[in-house]
Design a protein around this motif. Structure first.
Motif, PDB file in Angstrom:
ATOM      1  N   LEU A  53       0.841  -1.192   0.000  1.00  0.00           N
ATOM      2  CA  LEU A  53       0.000   0.000   0.000  1.00  0.00           C
ATOM      3  C   LEU A  53       0.872   1.236   0.000  1.00  0.00           C
ATOM      4  O   LEU A  53       1.923   1.276   0.641  1.00  0.00           O
ATOM      5  N   PHE A  54       0.445   2.271  -0.705  1.00  0.00           N
ATOM      6  CA  PHE A  54       1.160   3.532  -0.771  1.00  0.00           C
ATOM      7  C   PHE A  54       0.552   4.472   0.261  1.00  0.00           C
ATOM      8  O   PHE A  54      -0.645   4.750   0.223  1.00  0.00           O
ATOM      9  N   CYS A  55       1.362   4.931   1.204  1.00  0.00           N
ATOM     10  CA  CYS A  55       0.879   5.804   2.272  1.00  0.00           C
ATOM     11  C   CYS A  55       1.461   7.198   2.094  1.00  0.00           C
ATOM     12  O   CYS A  55       2.660   7.354   1.873  1.00  0.00           O
ATOM     13  N   LEU A  56       0.619   8.195   2.202  1.00  0.00           N
ATOM     14  CA  LEU A  56       1.035   9.590   2.121  1.00  0.00           C
ATOM     15  C   LEU A  56       0.812  10.202   3.496  1.00  0.00           C
ATOM     16  O   LEU A  56      -0.313  10.177   4.023  1.00  0.00           O
ATOM     17  N   VAL A  57       1.886  10.743   4.094  1.00  0.00           N
ATOM     18  CA  VAL A  57       1.857  11.179   5.492  1.00  0.00           C
ATOM     19  C   VAL A  57       2.233  12.645   5.611  1.00  0.00           C
ATOM     20  O   VAL A  57       3.183  13.107   4.984  1.00  0.00           O
ATOM     21  N   GLY A  58       1.507  13.360   6.487  1.00  0.00           N
ATOM     22  CA  GLY A  58       1.842  14.735   6.821  1.00  0.00           C
ATOM     23  C   GLY A  58       1.624  15.681   5.663  1.00  0.00           C
ATOM     24  O   GLY A  58       0.820  15.443   4.774  1.00  0.00           O
ATOM     25  N   GLY A  59       2.344  16.773   5.689  1.00  0.00           N
ATOM     26  CA  GLY A  59       2.238  17.768   4.635  1.00  0.00           C
ATOM     27  C   GLY A  59       1.373  18.940   5.045  1.00  0.00           C
ATOM     28  O   GLY A  59       1.135  19.188   6.231  1.00  0.00           O
ATOM     29  N   GLN A  60       0.934  19.661   4.016  1.00  0.00           N
ATOM     30  CA  GLN A  60       0.108  20.842   4.232  1.00  0.00           C
ATOM     31  C   GLN A  60      -1.101  20.793   3.315  1.00  0.00           C
ATOM     32  O   GLN A  60      -0.987  20.430   2.159  1.00  0.00           O
ATOM     33  N   ALA A  61      -2.224  21.186   3.849  1.00  0.00           N
ATOM     34  CA  ALA A  61      -3.424  21.429   3.060  1.00  0.00           C
ATOM     35  C   ALA A  61      -3.772  22.896   3.294  1.00  0.00           C
ATOM     36  O   ALA A  61      -3.794  23.344   4.435  1.00  0.00           O
ATOM     37  N   THR A  62      -3.978  23.632   2.236  1.00  0.00           N
ATOM     38  CA  THR A  62      -4.253  25.079   2.323  1.00  0.00           C
ATOM     39  C   THR A  62      -3.223  25.793   3.197  1.00  0.00           C
ATOM     40  O   THR A  62      -3.565  26.600   4.051  1.00  0.00           O
ATOM     41  N   ASN A  63      -1.949  25.452   2.997  1.00  0.00           N
ATOM     42  CA  ASN A  63      -0.822  26.078   3.692  1.00  0.00           C
ATOM     43  C   ASN A  63      -0.864  25.950   5.207  1.00  0.00           C
ATOM     44  O   ASN A  63      -0.329  26.781   5.926  1.00  0.00           O
ATOM     45  N   THR A  64      -1.504  24.907   5.708  1.00  0.00           N
ATOM     46  CA  THR A  64      -1.548  24.634   7.136  1.00  0.00           C
ATOM     47  C   THR A  64      -1.018  23.232   7.374  1.00  0.00           C
ATOM     48  O   THR A  64      -1.516  22.268   6.794  1.00  0.00           O
ATOM     49  N   ALA A  65      -0.003  23.111   8.226  1.00  0.00           N
ATOM     50  CA  ALA A  65       0.562  21.797   8.538  1.00  0.00           C
ATOM     51  C   ALA A  65      -0.492  20.925   9.193  1.00  0.00           C
ATOM     52  O   ALA A  65      -1.277  21.396  10.021  1.00  0.00           O
ATOM     53  N   ASP A  66      -0.544  19.675   8.786  1.00  0.00           N
ATOM     54  CA  ASP A  66      -1.459  18.747   9.434  1.00  0.00           C
ATOM     55  C   ASP A  66      -0.821  17.369   9.506  1.00  0.00           C
ATOM     56  O   ASP A  66       0.274  17.147   9.016  1.00  0.00           O
ATOM     57  N   GLY A  67      -1.511  16.458  10.122  1.00  0.00           N
ATOM     58  CA  GLY A  67      -0.972  15.113  10.313  1.00  0.00           C
ATOM     59  C   GLY A  67      -1.673  14.074   9.465  1.00  0.00           C
ATOM     60  O   GLY A  67      -1.683  12.903   9.814  1.00  0.00           O
ATOM     61  N   ALA A  68      -2.263  14.494   8.376  1.00  0.00           N
ATOM     62  CA  ALA A  68      -3.058  13.584   7.550  1.00  0.00           C
ATOM     63  C   ALA A  68      -2.272  12.342   7.143  1.00  0.00           C
ATOM     64  O   ALA A  68      -1.073  12.399   6.891  1.00  0.00           O
ATOM     65  N   LEU A  69      -2.982  11.224   7.088  1.00  0.00           N
ATOM     66  CA  LEU A  69      -2.431   9.970   6.592  1.00  0.00           C
ATOM     67  C   LEU A  69      -3.467   9.366   5.655  1.00  0.00           C
ATOM     68  O   LEU A  69      -4.594   9.104   6.066  1.00  0.00           O
TER      69      LEU A  69
END
Length: 145
Positions: A53-69
């Protein structure tokens, strides 16, 4: 990130052109194809493959840091949000080790570097703390070993 013989490129862009796309390159056919996109534009996340599985972790959405996974399953061309990383960061480094994903350092909101290391267990969908690194950093180089 390579997974099952294909190179996956997730999201990105610059301040003008941003995307929520996920695309895959097949070196055998020399073609790119669109895959299930993310629910929002993301920048500065890291990709890691675990259990096919390909996992995408962290980053920014709308220039706000978040912990999305987000976990992408190439078999069903589907992506699923999972438990977010507790410490919201971007420009992080991540690796899969012994069935878990470890996310190291990165930038916090406001561009402050972080020493935080957190581990994700995909079986239990939970995060735990690991020993922090001794020197904070961000945007490290990655390599497959």
């Amino acid at each position: 990130m390579f997974n099952r013989g294909k190179l996956y490129l997730a999201t990105g862009g610059d301040d003008i052109d941003q995307t929520s796309a996920l695309t895959a390159y097949d070196p055998v056919t020399n073609t790119w194809s669109s895959k299930a996109s993310l629910p929002e534009v993301r920048n500065d996340a890291v990709g890691v493959v675990i259990g096919g599985l390909f996992c995408l972790v962290g980053g920014q959405a709308t220039n706000t840091a978040d912990g999305a996974l987000y976990v992408y399953d190439p078999q069903g061309d589907s992506r699923t949000p999972r438990a977010p990383m507790p410490t919201h960061r971007y420009h992080v480094n991540a690796e899969a080790i012994d069935g878990k994903i470890y996310v190291v350092s990165g930038l916090l909101q406001g561009d402050n570097t972080s020493e935080v290391v957190e581990g994700y267990d995909p079986v239990t969908n939970t995060w735990s703390s690991a020993a922090d690194i001794t020197t904070s950093r961000a945007a490290e180089a990655r390599t497959a070993m």
